[in-house]
Scaffold this motif. Structure first.
Motif, mmCIF file in Angstrom:
data_model
loop_
_atom_site.group_PDB
_atom_site.id
_atom_site.type_symbol
_atom_site.label_atom_id
_atom_site.label_comp_id
_atom_site.label_asym_id
_atom_site.label_seq_id
_atom_site.Cartn_x
_atom_site.Cartn_y
_atom_site.Cartn_z
ATOM 1 N N LYS A 258 0.831 -1.209 0.000
ATOM 2 C CA LYS A 258 0.000 0.000 0.000
ATOM 3 C C LYS A 258 0.867 1.261 0.000
ATOM 4 O O LYS A 258 0.563 2.233 -0.699
ATOM 5 N N ASP A 259 1.947 1.246 0.779
ATOM 6 C CA ASP A 259 2.825 2.414 0.839
ATOM 7 C C ASP A 259 3.510 2.668 -0.502
ATOM 8 O O ASP A 259 3.643 3.825 -0.925
ATOM 9 N N VAL A 260 3.949 1.603 -1.162
ATOM 10 C CA VAL A 260 4.609 1.764 -2.459
ATOM 11 C C VAL A 260 3.649 2.372 -3.479
ATOM 12 O O VAL A 260 3.983 3.318 -4.202
ATOM 13 N N ILE A 261 2.416 1.853 -3.519
ATOM 14 C CA ILE A 261 1.427 2.362 -4.473
ATOM 15 C C ILE A 261 1.044 3.803 -4.142
ATOM 16 O O ILE A 261 0.923 4.658 -5.041
ATOM 17 N N ALA A 262 0.866 4.098 -2.854
ATOM 18 C CA ALA A 262 0.489 5.453 -2.443
ATOM 19 C C ALA A 262 1.590 6.458 -2.799
ATOM 20 O O ALA A 262 1.313 7.544 -3.326
ATOM 21 N N ASN A 263 2.847 6.116 -2.544
ATOM 22 C CA ASN A 263 3.954 7.016 -2.871
ATOM 23 C C ASN A 263 4.111 7.185 -4.377
ATOM 24 O O ASN A 263 4.466 8.269 -4.859
ATOM 25 N N LEU A 264 3.831 6.126 -5.118
ATOM 26 C CA LEU A 264 3.906 6.229 -6.574
ATOM 27 C C LEU A 264 2.806 7.142 -7.113
ATOM 28 O O LEU A 264 3.039 7.941 -8.034
ATOM 29 N N ASN A 265 1.619 7.050 -6.538
ATOM 30 C CA ASN A 265 0.529 7.944 -6.944
ATOM 31 C C ASN A 265 0.846 9.405 -6.633
ATOM 32 O O ASN A 265 0.547 10.307 -7.432
ATOM 33 N N GLU A 266 1.446 9.649 -5.467
ATOM 34 C CA GLU A 266 1.836 11.012 -5.104
ATOM 35 C C GLU A 266 2.882 11.553 -6.071
ATOM 36 O O GLU A 266 2.797 12.713 -6.507
ATOM 37 N N LEU A 267 3.858 10.710 -6.422
ATOM 38 C CA LEU A 267 4.884 11.140 -7.360
ATOM 39 C C LEU A 267 4.283 11.409 -8.739
ATOM 40 O O LEU A 267 4.646 12.387 -9.414
ATOM 41 N N LEU A 268 3.346 10.586 -9.147
ATOM 42 C CA LEU A 268 2.693 10.769 -10.444
ATOM 43 C C LEU A 268 1.891 12.066 -10.485
ATOM 44 O O LEU A 268 1.894 12.786 -11.492
ATOM 45 N N SER A 269 1.207 12.378 -9.384
ATOM 46 C CA SER A 269 0.422 13.617 -9.335
ATOM 47 C C SER A 269 1.313 14.848 -9.433
ATOM 48 O O SER A 269 0.945 15.857 -10.039
ATOM 49 N N VAL A 270 2.504 14.778 -8.831
ATOM 50 C CA VAL A 270 3.443 15.900 -8.917
ATOM 51 C C VAL A 270 3.937 16.075 -10.349
ATOM 52 O O VAL A 270 4.029 17.200 -10.863
ATOM 53 N N VAL A 271 4.238 14.971 -11.016
ATOM 54 C CA VAL A 271 4.749 15.038 -12.382
ATOM 55 C C VAL A 271 3.672 15.533 -13.353
ATOM 56 O O VAL A 271 3.978 16.214 -14.338
ATOM 57 N N MET A 272 2.411 15.199 -13.068
ATOM 58 C CA MET A 272 1.321 15.560 -13.977
ATOM 59 C C MET A 272 0.878 17.010 -13.846
ATOM 60 O O MET A 272 0.076 17.492 -14.651
ATOM 61 N N ASP A 273 1.369 17.729 -12.838
ATOM 62 C CA ASP A 273 1.009 19.151 -12.702
ATOM 63 C C ASP A 273 1.523 19.962 -13.892
ATOM 64 O O ASP A 273 2.561 19.636 -14.485
ATOM 65 N N LYS A 274 0.803 21.009 -14.211
ATOM 66 C CA LYS A 274 1.197 21.856 -15.342
ATOM 67 C C LYS A 274 2.547 22.520 -15.085
ATOM 68 O O LYS A 274 3.378 22.638 -15.980
ATOM 69 N N VAL A 275 2.754 22.949 -13.835
ATOM 70 C CA VAL A 275 4.040 23.559 -13.457
ATOM 71 C C VAL A 275 4.744 22.602 -12.498
ATOM 72 O O VAL A 275 4.272 22.361 -11.389
ATOM 73 N N LEU A 276 5.840 22.038 -12.957
ATOM 74 C CA LEU A 276 6.555 21.049 -12.146
ATOM 75 C C LEU A 276 7.363 21.724 -11.050
ATOM 76 O O LEU A 276 8.205 22.581 -11.323
ATOM 77 N N SER A 277 7.076 21.346 -9.821
ATOM 78 C CA SER A 277 7.831 21.865 -8.677
ATOM 79 C C SER A 277 9.011 20.931 -8.402
ATOM 80 O O SER A 277 8.822 19.762 -8.052
ATOM 81 N N GLN A 278 10.211 21.457 -8.585
ATOM 82 C CA GLN A 278 11.407 20.635 -8.402
ATOM 83 C C GLN A 278 11.542 20.132 -6.966
ATOM 84 O O GLN A 278 11.940 18.994 -6.727
ATOM 85 N N SER A 279 11.211 20.981 -6.007
ATOM 86 C CA SER A 279 11.348 20.576 -4.603
ATOM 87 C C SER A 279 10.375 19.447 -4.261
ATOM 88 O O SER A 279 10.747 18.467 -3.605
ATOM 89 N N ASP A 280 9.107 19.581 -4.702
ATOM 90 C CA ASP A 280 8.129 18.512 -4.459
ATOM 91 C C ASP A 280 8.529 17.234 -5.186
ATOM 92 O O ASP A 280 8.365 16.122 -4.655
ATOM 93 N N TYR A 281 9.043 17.410 -6.400
ATOM 94 C CA TYR A 281 9.452 16.240 -7.184
ATOM 95 C C TYR A 281 10.576 15.474 -6.477
ATOM 96 O O TYR A 281 10.536 14.246 -6.349
ATOM 97 N N LEU A 282 11.586 16.192 -5.983
ATOM 98 C CA LEU A 282 12.695 15.549 -5.289
ATOM 99 C C LEU A 282 12.237 14.900 -3.985
ATOM 100 O O LEU A 282 12.662 13.792 -3.642
ATOM 101 N N LYS A 283 11.374 15.589 -3.257
ATOM 102 C CA LYS A 283 10.891 15.069 -1.978
ATOM 103 C C LYS A 283 10.126 13.757 -2.177
ATOM 104 O O LYS A 283 10.363 12.770 -1.473
ATOM 105 N N HIS A 284 9.202 13.736 -3.145
ATOM 106 C CA HIS A 284 8.405 12.529 -3.379
ATOM 107 C C HIS A 284 9.237 11.423 -4.035
ATOM 108 O O HIS A 284 8.953 10.238 -3.828
ATOM 109 N N THR A 285 10.241 11.814 -4.805
ATOM 110 C CA THR A 285 11.120 10.802 -5.390
ATOM 111 C C THR A 285 11.911 10.076 -4.320
ATOM 112 O O THR A 285 12.058 8.854 -4.350
#
Length: 243
Positions: free
Chosen positions: A181-208
């Motif tokens: 469940k944790d792996v899938i949840a973290n992957l969904n969070e990372l996917l939502s960050v990548v799918m944003d129109k404006v990519l936030s580098q800090s959020d991307y690194l944190k979720h990665t």
């Protein structure tokens, strides 16, 4: 009587989460180890507790048993190596100034390898200093026998509890379900960050980083679950599919 009371505590803890149950199991193992230490009267019996402490960790039996057997064989090989180096040091003590840095090098750079390999060199480093503590009433050779006895007792304690006492707790399956469940949840969070129109580098690194940590944890679980005695073939097949 003591073991019966401990088992009754575990039975009542079935309604709680698996982490609480595992914490109770670890406490029972350490308490039993302390009782065994007090029962035996040979020198350095307290080393048994340190051996168990280095072995007994994790939520699945596979990781525990893998550490147990790796620690056992690593300790035996480490004692053998230190005994040889101890004799070499008596030929010329200046050789130790060359031997010790080499052992430290292997101990440090083998930390990411199999658990048995760093254990060999850490035990060797521990045993190399025994000559400084020899007295008229305690010979250095007894150190090796005491260390060996404590390691064997630790092996027996961990094996008995995992194979006999805790075999019905089935925490491996619960830990895997939570980890999945944790792996899938973290992957969904990372996917939502990548799918944003404006990519936030800090959020991307944190979720990665969070996702990579869970993936490493999952890979470690896959590597140790094969050592669990009670794992069913269905779980192993599910692991392959999920991987």
């Amino acid at each position: 009587m003591y073991l019966r009371k401990c088992l009754s505590i575990l039975t009542k803890a079935k309604t709680s989460d698996y982490r609480t149950t595992r914490a109770l199991q670890i406490c029972i193992v350490f308490t039993t180890t302390l009782a065994i230490q007090n029962f035996f009267s040979f020198a350095h019996a307290a080393w048994t507790g340190f051996a168990v402490m280095m072995i007994y960790a994790g939520f699945d039996a596979g990781a525990v048993m893998q550490r147990t057997f790796h620690r056992f064989w690593g300790a035996l090989l480490g004692l053998l190596l230190s005994y040889i180096l101890w004799f070499i040091g008596h030929i010329d003590y200046r050789l130790l100034f060359m031997i010790i840095p080499i052992v430290v090098f292997f101990a440090y750079f083998s930390l990411g390898k199999l658990y048995a390999i760093p254990t060999i060199f850490t035990v060797t480093l521990t045993a190399l200093g025994t000559d400084f503590y020899s007295t008229d009433s305690y010979f250095v050779a007894w150190f090796f026998s005491d260390y060996f006895i404590c390691t064997v007792i630790a092996l027996i304690i961990c094996a008995i509890f995992e194979y006999a006492v805790f075999k019905r707790s089935n925490l491996t399956h619960k830990f895997y379900a939570d980890l999945q469940k944790d792996v899938i949840a973290n992957l969904n969070e990372l996917l939502s960050v990548v799918m944003d129109k404006v990519l936030s580098q800090s959020d991307y690194l944190k979720h990665t980083v969070k996702f990579n940590q869970k993936v490493l944890e999952f890979n470690n679980f896959v590597g140790t679950v094969v050592h669990a005695y009670h794992v069913q073939d269905g779980l192993l097949a599910e692991l392959d599919v999920f991987s």
